[in-house]
Write an enzyme that holds these catalytic residues in place. Structure first.
Site, PDB file in Angstrom:
ATOM      1  N   THR B 145     -37.191  10.831  23.049  1.00  0.00           N
ATOM      2  CA  THR B 145     -38.681  10.440  23.155  1.00  0.00           C
ATOM      3  C   THR B 145     -39.437  11.568  22.171  1.00  0.00           C
ATOM      4  O   THR B 145     -39.135  12.842  22.493  1.00  0.00           O
ATOM      5  CB  THR B 145     -39.468  10.495  24.358  1.00  0.00           C
ATOM      6  OG1 THR B 145     -40.926  10.405  24.262  1.00  0.00           O
ATOM      7  CG2 THR B 145     -39.193  11.384  25.202  1.00  0.00           C
ATOM      8  N   SER B 187     -43.693  15.188  31.782  1.00  0.00           N
ATOM      9  CA  SER B 187     -43.315  14.486  33.172  1.00  0.00           C
ATOM     10  C   SER B 187     -41.745  14.682  33.421  1.00  0.00           C
ATOM     11  O   SER B 187     -41.338  15.087  32.695  1.00  0.00           O
ATOM     12  CB  SER B 187     -43.739  12.899  32.985  1.00  0.00           C
ATOM     13  OG  SER B 187     -42.710  12.215  32.025  1.00  0.00           O
ATOM     14  N   TYR B 189     -39.975  12.518  33.685  1.00  0.00           N
ATOM     15  CA  TYR B 189     -38.973  11.504  32.653  1.00  0.00           C
ATOM     16  C   TYR B 189     -38.793  12.210  31.552  1.00  0.00           C
ATOM     17  O   TYR B 189     -37.831  12.342  30.982  1.00  0.00           O
ATOM     18  CB  TYR B 189     -39.795  10.187  32.545  1.00  0.00           C
ATOM     19  CG  TYR B 189     -39.355   9.541  31.074  1.00  0.00           C
ATOM     20  CD1 TYR B 189     -38.352   9.004  30.801  1.00  0.00           C
ATOM     21  CD2 TYR B 189     -40.029   9.579  29.940  1.00  0.00           C
ATOM     22  CE1 TYR B 189     -37.864   8.400  29.510  1.00  0.00           C
ATOM     23  CE2 TYR B 189     -40.083   9.296  28.836  1.00  0.00           C
ATOM     24  CZ  TYR B 189     -38.998   8.970  28.479  1.00  0.00           C
ATOM     25  OH  TYR B 189     -38.433   8.277  27.491  1.00  0.00           O
ATOM     26  N   ARG B 330     -52.700  11.580  34.553  1.00  0.00           N
ATOM     27  CA  ARG B 330     -51.892  12.640  34.047  1.00  0.00           C
ATOM     28  C   ARG B 330     -52.376  14.054  33.885  1.00  0.00           C
ATOM     29  O   ARG B 330     -53.743  14.130  33.733  1.00  0.00           O
ATOM     30  CB  ARG B 330     -51.518  12.042  32.730  1.00  0.00           C
ATOM     31  CG  ARG B 330     -50.768  10.638  32.656  1.00  0.00           C
ATOM     32  CD  ARG B 330     -49.954  10.309  31.574  1.00  0.00           C
ATOM     33  NE  ARG B 330     -49.408   8.962  31.453  1.00  0.00           N
ATOM     34  CZ  ARG B 330     -48.328   8.813  30.773  1.00  0.00           C
ATOM     35  NH1 ARG B 330     -47.800   9.463  29.835  1.00  0.00           N
ATOM     36  NH2 ARG B 330     -47.919   7.414  30.681  1.00  0.00           N
ATOM     37  N   GLU B 332     -52.601  16.322  31.297  1.00  0.00           N
ATOM     38  CA  GLU B 332     -52.534  16.503  29.978  1.00  0.00           C
ATOM     39  C   GLU B 332     -53.629  16.741  29.310  1.00  0.00           C
ATOM     40  O   GLU B 332     -54.990  16.699  29.760  1.00  0.00           O
ATOM     41  CB  GLU B 332     -51.928  15.122  29.440  1.00  0.00           C
ATOM     42  CG  GLU B 332     -52.983  14.152  29.421  1.00  0.00           C
ATOM     43  CD  GLU B 332     -52.488  12.523  28.926  1.00  0.00           C
ATOM     44  OE1 GLU B 332     -51.323  12.590  28.487  1.00  0.00           O
ATOM     45  OE2 GLU B 332     -53.199  11.520  29.070  1.00  0.00           O
TER      46      GLU B 332
END
Lengths: 394, 394
Positions: B145, B187, B189, B330, B332
């Site tokens: 990603t 995260s 993930y 989130r 961020e």
């Protein structure tokens, strides 16, 4: 402080538990006893006759009046028990030794590769999950390795303590940026320590977990003043091809009159630290935690560097042993430089035991004293780094 | 070529399997059906009515005459079955989608964090172990990603394809060095994808495994020409707060007459790619493998970037939907820049489907067509990034 030592029955964990208990910390040991079980699988045992964990803890109580509690559980596999324990104890700090720590073992088979990755990553991640889940303020002290950076060759740049200040290209110009020092692991074991490093980076950034990561050199020496108090407290000494470090294998070979076996040219330079200093460094890290909001604190935990062949010569001088050169089963540079910055721990009060001073004690009190227990055929390293490198080194 | 698609029943895996089968490759799908099972746990389902894997494969055979074989197994947990399969098939390449791929799901609970880490790391490592153990020449194509680098703020440096040329301090001077681009996962993930990257680096270096790592943007769009051939081949469309991407949730909200919900300022800039282009990129990667001895090949697999609020405005223009701003769950940056180098795949022949062209099709053929199947209460994202950020976003 209340401290849980994960892996507290192992080579570094046991003297650390005693050292912290001795200076007044409340110590709890958690261990799945996997290190003893791997000995069974490999058909080897510690040269020194180590007592069971129960006998160790009774002896400690008997001699010092201090209690160390013990829980047997597998923190990589039994998260719910780990969480329950962390909830009940709410420790100020944990020391995390609960990882498979042999590079040759990690390279033996697909099974040992997979065990090393799964055990090490999940153990580390489970500890952090439990701390975040329970909203604890626990300081995590982890034992990493100098080996995460690889030993690539002739580069003489000093290895800084965790972070590297580089210049990054931006729109035709360069801007300064501080990054985690790039990694270059040399085995599956070393790979897992590079994975740990990213897991720590993330949990520190996202959840503010306080973390000290100690990038350790090769630990030598067997006993501390405390493990030497009673034979039931004696620490383990591994000399087999998987768990024995290069120095321990030299000492063992010298004690039984075998030539010291060097893999390759012996030009590999490595960082070393005495087990007494390991314990002292962990105490220092424990008693100087990072500030709230501080990024992961990384120290290089080593006190001197040696080339393997110089180490052999030192043992030769003291014992008269011969030296033999063998094929190298590892995929690594034949010769490398290694300059390491270790000022943080020195500034915090570490006063090292150097090889010149401590080596004779190892030869006399450990290798020669217990040489009758040595199983000669277990000394060679037989794990191959890649399948294409041909036959086993004998 | 013979290709195994791990995770070939999922959102990217299924159209990839059809795409590769259609151009003449021999395709085998391996999947544990975990994506369908997680839907059951979450009480959600794909907006589009997806057929069982058996019905999908029968339909494919019926329509095209081509056979795709399927094996149900868990490659993270069932290594011996994975190894047996790899031994029997000896594939030229594998495409690895077999990872938990939702950031919000990975942040829900300790259990989902731990599942994401253990599943993703072990799945990746098991594939590499099997290839090395069996001495296969299999080319590994992995879906990573863009998010491994983080979205840290206003930095306008272009994200290169995997490697970064920096200047490193050495003895008072600077020397150039090429490093893996530093990571900054946002995260658990994303963390697992940074771990994968080091595992790939190591197995490429030590064992020479040929690897292409595709750092993908947010995938949008539902069907390819092939999944649109028959209703039994239809691809999944997730709109729930865990697996639905921001664009899918906007489309769903517009289709049912709800306001488009933006978390924070909507200044987050992300990279996007249409599912048709995902499939095409994988075909390109498959048919242009790295050379023997080449380091891990890393491509940025995206075609355009958008800010979230601009995406909402685009959907608003086409549908008349309102826009509402909500608290961001989130952790961020509120606004970030994102400039991505993607010339490698363009040079290899990718001809992208851009949002301006494909968005109307999604609105009409997917979101509006199936809106009766929508469960409105599943659209909000309720996973919190940290425990201290207070109450759930509704």
């Amino acid at each position: 402080m209340k401290v849980i030592v994960f892996g507290g029955d192992g080579f570094c964990g046991w003297p650390t538990a005693l050292g912290l208990s001795n200076v007044g910390h409340e110590v709890v040991i958690v261990d799945n006893l996997s290190r003893r079980k791997i000995d069974i699988d490999l058909g080897v045992e510690s040269l020194t006759p180590i007592a069971t964990i129960d006998d160790r803890l009774h002896a400690w109580k008997e001699i010092t009046g201090k209690t160390i509690r013990f829980f047997q559980l597998d923190i990589a596999e039994e998260y719910h028990l780990l969480r329950e324990l962390m909830r009940n104890e709410a420790p100020d700090a944990i020391v995390h030794f609960a990882e498979q720590r042999s590079a040759p073992y990690s390279m033996k088979t697909s099974e040992t590769k997979r065990y090393t990755v799964s055990n090490n990553v999940n153990a580390t991640h489970n500890i952090l999950c439990a701390i975040v889940d329970l909203k604890l303020k626990t300081h995590v002290i982890h034992l990493g390795t100098m080996g995460v950076y690889g030993y690539g060759g002739q580069d003489s740049a000093m290895i800084p303590e965790g972070y590297l200040d580089v210049m990054v290209p931006t729109d035709g110009d360069y801007v300064p940026r501080r990054i985690l020092h790039p990694v270059d692991p040399g085995s599956v074991y070393h790979l897992t320590k590079t994975l740990d490093q990213l897991v720590f980076y993330y949990y520190n950034k996202n959840d503010g977990v306080l973390i000290t990561d100690l990038h350790q050199g090769v630990v030598w020496g067997t006993n501390t003043d405390l493990t030497a108090l009673d034979q039931r407290l004696i620490n383990r000494f591994d000399y087999d091809g998987d768990y024995g470090t290069v120095l321990n294998r030299f000492l063992m070979q010298a004690a039984i009159g075998y030539p010291l076996s060097i893999h390759g040219t012996g030009g590999q330079k490595r960082a070393f630290i005495h087990i007494r200093d390991t314990v002292k460094c962990i105490q220092i890290a424990l008693e100087s935690p990072p500030d709230k909001g501080e990024r992961v604190r990384i120290f290089n935990q080593m006190t001197e560097t040696y080339r393997v062949r110089d180490l052999a010569k030192r043992v030769q001088e003291m014992t008269g042993a011969e030296i033999s050169y063998l094929e190298n089963p590892r995929k690594e540079a034949a010769e490398n430089e290694l300059v390491v910055d270790n000022k943080c721990l020195l500034e915090l009060g570490l006063s090292p035991t150097y090889l010149d001073k401590g080596l004779l004690e190892e030869i006399v009190d450990v290798a020669k004293r217990w040489r009758e227990r040595c199983d000669v055929k277990r000394i060679p390293c037989v794990s191959l780094w890649t399948s294409s490198e041909g036959k086993t080194t004998k």
